[in-house]
Design a protein around this motif. Structure first.
Motif, PDB file in Angstrom:
ATOM      1  N   UNK A  69      -3.703   9.005  13.502  1.00 29.03           N
ATOM      2  CA  UNK A  69      -3.315   7.798  12.756  1.00 29.03           C
ATOM      3  C   UNK A  69      -2.728   8.195  11.411  1.00 29.03           C
ATOM      4  N   UNK A  70      -1.605   7.628  11.011  1.00 26.80           N
ATOM      5  CA  UNK A  70      -0.948   8.008   9.765  1.00 26.80           C
ATOM      6  C   UNK A  70      -0.864   6.856   8.804  1.00 26.80           C
ATOM      7  N   UNK A  71      -0.020   7.062   7.796  1.00 27.10           N
ATOM      8  CA  UNK A  71       0.125   6.044   6.759  1.00 27.10           C
ATOM      9  C   UNK A  71       0.777   4.783   7.305  1.00 27.10           C
ATOM     10  N   UNK A  72       1.507   4.920   8.398  1.00 26.55           N
ATOM     11  CA  UNK A  72       2.123   3.735   9.009  1.00 26.55           C
ATOM     12  C   UNK A  72       1.066   2.762   9.493  1.00 26.55           C
ATOM     13  N   UNK A  73      -0.054   3.296  10.018  1.00 29.47           N
ATOM     14  CA  UNK A  73      -1.146   2.411  10.447  1.00 29.47           C
ATOM     15  C   UNK A  73      -1.738   1.659   9.256  1.00 29.47           C
ATOM     16  N   UNK A  74      -1.833   2.365   8.126  1.00 23.76           N
ATOM     17  CA  UNK A  74      -2.329   1.710   6.913  1.00 23.76           C
ATOM     18  C   UNK A  74      -1.367   0.605   6.490  1.00 23.76           C
ATOM     19  N   UNK A  75      -0.071   0.896   6.564  1.00 19.06           N
ATOM     20  CA  UNK A  75       0.927  -0.115   6.215  1.00 19.06           C
ATOM     21  C   UNK A  75       0.790  -1.340   7.107  1.00 19.06           C
ATOM     22  N   UNK A  76       0.578  -1.086   8.414  1.00 19.83           N
ATOM     23  CA  UNK A  76       0.516  -2.188   9.371  1.00 19.83           C
ATOM     24  C   UNK A  76      -0.688  -3.082   9.091  1.00 19.83           C
ATOM     25  N   UNK A  77      -1.824  -2.470   8.716  1.00 22.35           N
ATOM     26  CA  UNK A  77      -3.048  -3.254   8.547  1.00 22.35           C
ATOM     27  C   UNK A  77      -3.160  -3.885   7.159  1.00 22.35           C
ATOM     28  N   UNK A  78      -2.681  -3.172   6.115  1.00 23.97           N
ATOM     29  CA  UNK A  78      -2.894  -3.647   4.753  1.00 23.97           C
ATOM     30  C   UNK A  78      -1.624  -4.136   4.069  1.00 23.97           C
ATOM     31  N   UNK A  79      -0.463  -3.657   4.511  1.00 21.29           N
ATOM     32  CA  UNK A  79       0.824  -4.055   3.932  1.00 21.29           C
ATOM     33  C   UNK A  79       0.797  -4.001   2.402  1.00 21.29           C
ATOM     34  N   UNK A  80       0.587  -2.816   1.799  1.00 21.32           N
ATOM     35  CA  UNK A  80       0.524  -2.717   0.338  1.00 21.32           C
ATOM     36  C   UNK A  80       1.890  -2.949  -0.301  1.00 21.32           C
ATOM     37  N   UNK A  81       1.850  -3.343  -1.554  1.00 20.54           N
ATOM     38  CA  UNK A  81       3.086  -3.511  -2.319  1.00 20.54           C
ATOM     39  C   UNK A  81       3.713  -2.147  -2.557  1.00 20.54           C
ATOM     40  N   UNK A  82       4.977  -1.975  -2.149  1.00 24.85           N
ATOM     41  CA  UNK A  82       5.621  -0.682  -2.276  1.00 24.85           C
ATOM     42  C   UNK A  82       6.387  -0.575  -3.600  1.00 24.85           C
ATOM     43  N   UNK A  93      -7.113   3.512  -1.855  1.00 26.07           N
ATOM     44  CA  UNK A  93      -7.444   2.788  -0.624  1.00 26.07           C
ATOM     45  C   UNK A  93      -6.762   3.434   0.581  1.00 26.07           C
ATOM     46  N   UNK A  94      -5.486   3.810   0.418  1.00 23.24           N
ATOM     47  CA  UNK A  94      -4.766   4.467   1.517  1.00 23.24           C
ATOM     48  C   UNK A  94      -5.377   5.818   1.847  1.00 23.24           C
ATOM     49  N   UNK A  95      -5.710   6.590   0.815  1.00 20.74           N
ATOM     50  CA  UNK A  95      -6.307   7.914   1.038  1.00 20.74           C
ATOM     51  C   UNK A  95      -7.661   7.789   1.724  1.00 20.74           C
ATOM     52  N   UNK A  96      -8.473   6.832   1.290  1.00 23.67           N
ATOM     53  CA  UNK A  96      -9.778   6.628   1.920  1.00 23.67           C
ATOM     54  C   UNK A  96      -9.635   6.215   3.380  1.00 23.67           C
ATOM     55  N   UNK A  97      -8.653   5.353   3.659  1.00 17.93           N
ATOM     56  CA  UNK A  97      -8.417   4.911   5.031  1.00 17.93           C
ATOM     57  C   UNK A  97      -8.057   6.089   5.928  1.00 17.93           C
ATOM     58  N   UNK A  98      -7.173   6.949   5.430  1.00 14.95           N
ATOM     59  CA  UNK A  98      -6.741   8.095   6.222  1.00 14.95           C
ATOM     60  C   UNK A  98      -7.842   9.135   6.350  1.00 14.95           C
ATOM     61  N   UNK A  99      -8.630   9.303   5.298  1.00 11.35           N
ATOM     62  CA  UNK A  99      -9.763  10.226   5.386  1.00 11.35           C
ATOM     63  C   UNK A  99     -10.769   9.745   6.421  1.00 11.35           C
ATOM     64  N   UNK A 100     -11.039   8.444   6.423  1.00 13.10           N
ATOM     65  CA  UNK A 100     -11.995   7.876   7.362  1.00 13.10           C
ATOM     66  C   UNK A 100     -11.465   7.950   8.792  1.00 13.10           C
ATOM     67  N   UNK A 101     -10.159   7.689   8.955  1.00  9.80           N
ATOM     68  CA  UNK A 101      -9.558   7.708  10.286  1.00  9.80           C
ATOM     69  C   UNK A 101      -9.563   9.109  10.878  1.00  9.80           C
ATOM     70  N   UNK A 102      -9.369  10.123  10.031  1.00  9.09           N
ATOM     71  CA  UNK A 102      -9.307  11.495  10.531  1.00  9.09           C
ATOM     72  C   UNK A 102     -10.649  11.974  11.063  1.00  9.09           C
ATOM     73  N   UNK A 103     -11.757  11.305  10.664  1.00 16.02           N
ATOM     74  CA  UNK A 103     -13.084  11.715  11.123  1.00 16.02           C
ATOM     75  C   UNK A 103     -13.461  11.077  12.454  1.00 16.02           C
ATOM     76  N   UNK A 104     -12.680  10.086  12.930  1.00 16.56           N
ATOM     77  CA  UNK A 104     -13.012   9.376  14.168  1.00 16.56           C
ATOM     78  C   UNK A 104     -12.401  10.065  15.377  1.00 16.56           C
ATOM     79  N   UNK A 105     -13.114  10.014  16.481  1.00 19.72           N
ATOM     80  CA  UNK A 105     -12.528  10.481  17.745  1.00 19.72           C
ATOM     81  C   UNK A 105     -11.523   9.454  18.224  1.00 19.72           C
ATOM     82  N   UNK A 106     -10.595   9.823  19.162  1.00 21.57           N
ATOM     83  CA  UNK A 106      -9.581   8.860  19.608  1.00 21.57           C
ATOM     84  C   UNK A 106     -10.177   7.571  20.154  1.00 21.57           C
TER      85      UNK A 106
END
Length: 654
Positions: free
Chosen positions: A1-14, A629-642
């Motif tokens: 899962x990458x930053x695109x997944x974060x964008x899809x779920x949270x849609x942060x202001x760019x 928030x994005x970094x935490x999301x990606x850190x948390x996602x990297x610890x999960x199995x598929x």
């Protein structure tokens, strides 16, 4: 899962890149922000041509702005103030003229023409114009090294007039070109130390007159002056010493009384004139010359003589360079003191003075004054304070003073010919004691040690060297401090304040906590060639220190570095190269670089240099909170199995 997944779920202001501006528009905008931060031409917008012409005249001739609103109530207050400062102008002008080694009558000339010019162009209601002590000392110390005021008084006076002309040219040029920041290089600490040192040397030099010494040194430093005083002890006379000390004590007592009882300020204001009158009567009745007390002597009646020919004589001589040097140095000091005085009283009365208008007014009055026998004039604090306390309302108080000076020059100058030199010495010493602000120096030590060092450097340089040395020391230390601030900017480690989305310095806020796996750094200055190498090394050091801390605590390994560059106002190519090198170094460590809240000038240059493509636009965020928030999301996602990852919902990720 990458930053695109974060964008899809949270849609942060760019972060948005501002559209490019045409070159001419960008240059005009830059010039406007640099030289016209106050937008002086805003009043001309959407106005008809005739109205613009009127506003233009009012902008340069400020008398046209306030004169239509003038009334009799103002006139009463300005008359009282003008008469009061006129009573101070005569003894003060004569004293400062002797300090500058020019004829005593010239000090009165300086309170006639320049105040009228200032009233037409100046924007301060409270400044009272006339010769100033420190600038007079500067003038004398520089010119006397070239030409002796006793051996060749005519040439010396011509050089003093020429110096006044070039002071005015410099001051007016700074105003017209809107280069007021040049004066700002003389910090408050610099002026404080410089004036304290100058006051010390001036007080010691007055011992010559107080003790009746005939032979004295032309040097101004403390060591040589004290050596001259005590090596000539056989010339000491008790009569001038008694008179000088007596008048000095009287002046000190009246000043103390005026401070304790502000409503009786006029007692302190009139005390110098009282000393002159009493001293002159004593000298006349007792035949002072027989008692080793020298007097001023004959003062020529009549208005300021035209001195254009005196200026041209110096222009055709080898002394022009020294006159220009003296004019520029004394002009800067006089300008800095005058603007500081004007701003101080304007703050109390809650009105605004235009620094560039003040420079133009000071410049024009000194240029025109040099054509009419006036050396450098400015806004002395003592006279301006009297004007303020007397209740002045407008610049008319200067016009009233000038009118009284005109009457004095036409009819009353013979009355001052018996004024003893020792009385003038007492008046100068009193004025210098008022300039020495010891409590302000102590305050500098408590608040800012470096500012105190600047003040002390200026003081010691003037006291034990010369005015040029003291000024040079203070300016050099100030510039070194400025360069050090630019070359060694602060970098801060930010942490999260509990139960908030706020990130603040961990050193300042003990409650702020590190974010696991994320290092948040804030750069506190523009990134230029002067500090780019330092910032690269400092960021690397932060990384090493964070990795060591993580190893010792057993926390999550460092995977993200967020650079908060919201306070970075600008960046050059050296700064961009530094960021590229930081990115490469972090890539080798498998650490992702993230940028938070780049400002418009910075983001435009990063986009033009293709750095955004290097780092990836998805790694740039509007706030530190969104970046974390994005970094935490990606850190948390990297610890999960598929399987677990698919089972998680956006709400679970939150």
């Amino acid at each position: 899962m990458g930053n695109a997944d974060y964008d899809h779920q949270y849609n942060p202001q760019r972060v948005e890149i501002p559209p490019p501006k045409p070159l001419l528009t960008a240059v005009k905008s830059s010039v406007r922000e640099t030289f016209f931060p106050d937008d002086p031409f805003r009043q001309f917008k959407n106005q008809p041509a005739t109205k613009k012409a009127v506003l233009g005249l009012q902008y340069f001739f400020t008398i046209l702005e306030w004169a239509p609103r003038y009334n009799l109530g103002y006139l009463k207050s300005d008359l009282i103030a003008g008469i009061t400062i006129a009573s101070l102008a005569v003894p003060q002008g004569i004293s400062y003229a002797s300090l500058a080694n020019v004829p005593p009558i010239v000090g009165i000339y300086g309170s006639f023409v320049p105040p009228i010019i200032y009233a037409i162009f100046g924007s301060s209601r409270d400044i009272a114009i006339g010769p100033v002590a420190v600038a007079s000392l500067l003038l004398a110390s520089i010119l006397a090294k070239e030409v002796s005021p006793t051996d060749n008084p005519k040439l010396y006076f011509q050089m003093a007039l020429t110096s006044g002309l070039f002071s005015g040219i410099l001051q007016a040029s700074l105003g017209f070109l809107r280069l007021g920041f040049v004066v700002d290089l003389l910090s408050h600490a610099t002026i404080l130390g410089f004036m304290g040192g100058a006051a010390t040397t001036v007080i010691l030099q007055q011992l010559k007159g107080v003790l009746g010494i005939k032979h004295f040194t032309h040097k101004s430093d403390v060591v040589n002056v004290l050596k001259a005083v005590f090596s000539q002890y056989h010339e000491w006379k008790w009569e001038p010493a008694v008179m000088g000390i007596g008048f000095l004590v009287f002046l000190l007592v009246t000043k103390y009384f005026g401070k304790k009882r502000p409503s009786f300020f006029w007692i302190s204001a009139l005390s110098p004139l009282f000393c002159v009158i009493i001293g002159s009567l004593m000298a006349y009745l007792t035949h002072a010359e027989k008692h080793h007390i020298g007097v001023i002597g004959h003062l020529k009646k009549g208005l300021n003589p035209v001195t254009v020919s005196d200026l041209t004589a110096v222009f055709n001589s080898r002394h022009l360079a020294v006159s220009i040097k003296a004019g520029f140095i004394s002009g800067i000091i006089g300008l800095a003191e005058g603007i500081a005085v004007g701003r101080s009283f304007a703050t109390v009365k809650n009105y605004h003075i235009d620094g560039n208008k003040e420079m133009i007014a000071f410049g024009l009055m000194n240029i025109i004054g040099s054509f009419f026998s006036c050396f450098l004039s400015a806004g002395p604090f003592s006279r301006s304070a009297v004007n303020f306390n007397a209740g002045c309302k407008t610049q008319v108080s200067n016009i009233v003073m000038a009118f009284i000076m005109m009457l004095t020059l036409l009819f009353m100058t013979p009355l001052f010919q018996y004024t003893p030199h020792v009385v003038l010495c007492s008046i100068i010493m009193m004025a210098m004691i008022g300039i020495m602000d010891v409590p302000a120096a102590i305050h500098l030590w408590k608040v800012d040690k470096i500012d105190c060092m600047i003040c002390l450097g200026a003081f010691l340089g003037v006291s034990f060297g010369s005015v040029e040395i003291g000024l040079s020391i203070a300016v050099v230390i100030s510039l070194l401090r400025l360069i050090l601030f630019i070359a060694r900017p602060r970098t801060l480690n930010l942490g999260n304040l509990p139960n908030t989305s706020t990130y603040r310095s961990i050193d300042q806020y003990t409650a702020a906590k590190n974010v696991p796996g994320v290092l948040i750094l804030q750069i506190d200055s523009p990134i230029y060639f002067a500090n780019s190498n330092y910032l690269r090394e400092r960021i690397s050091r932060w990384v090493y220190e964070e990795e060591d801390r993580i190893k010792s605590s057993g926390e999550t390994s460092l995977q993200y570095i967020i650079l908060d560059i919201s306070t970075v106002g600008g960046i050059d190519t050296s700064g961009i190269s530094m960021l590229e090198e930081v990115k490469r170094n972090l890539d080798r460590k498998s650490i992702q670089l993230v940028l938070a809240n780049p400002r418009s000038e910075v983001i435009k240059k990063l986009d033009t240099s293709k750095y955004i493509e290097t780092i990836g636009r998805e790694w740039m965020f509007v706030t530190v909170g969104e970046a974390v928030e994005a970094c935490n999301f990606l850190l948390h996602s990297s610890k999960l199995s598929p399987g677990e990852e698919k089972a998680k919902t956006p709400e679970d990720n939150v």
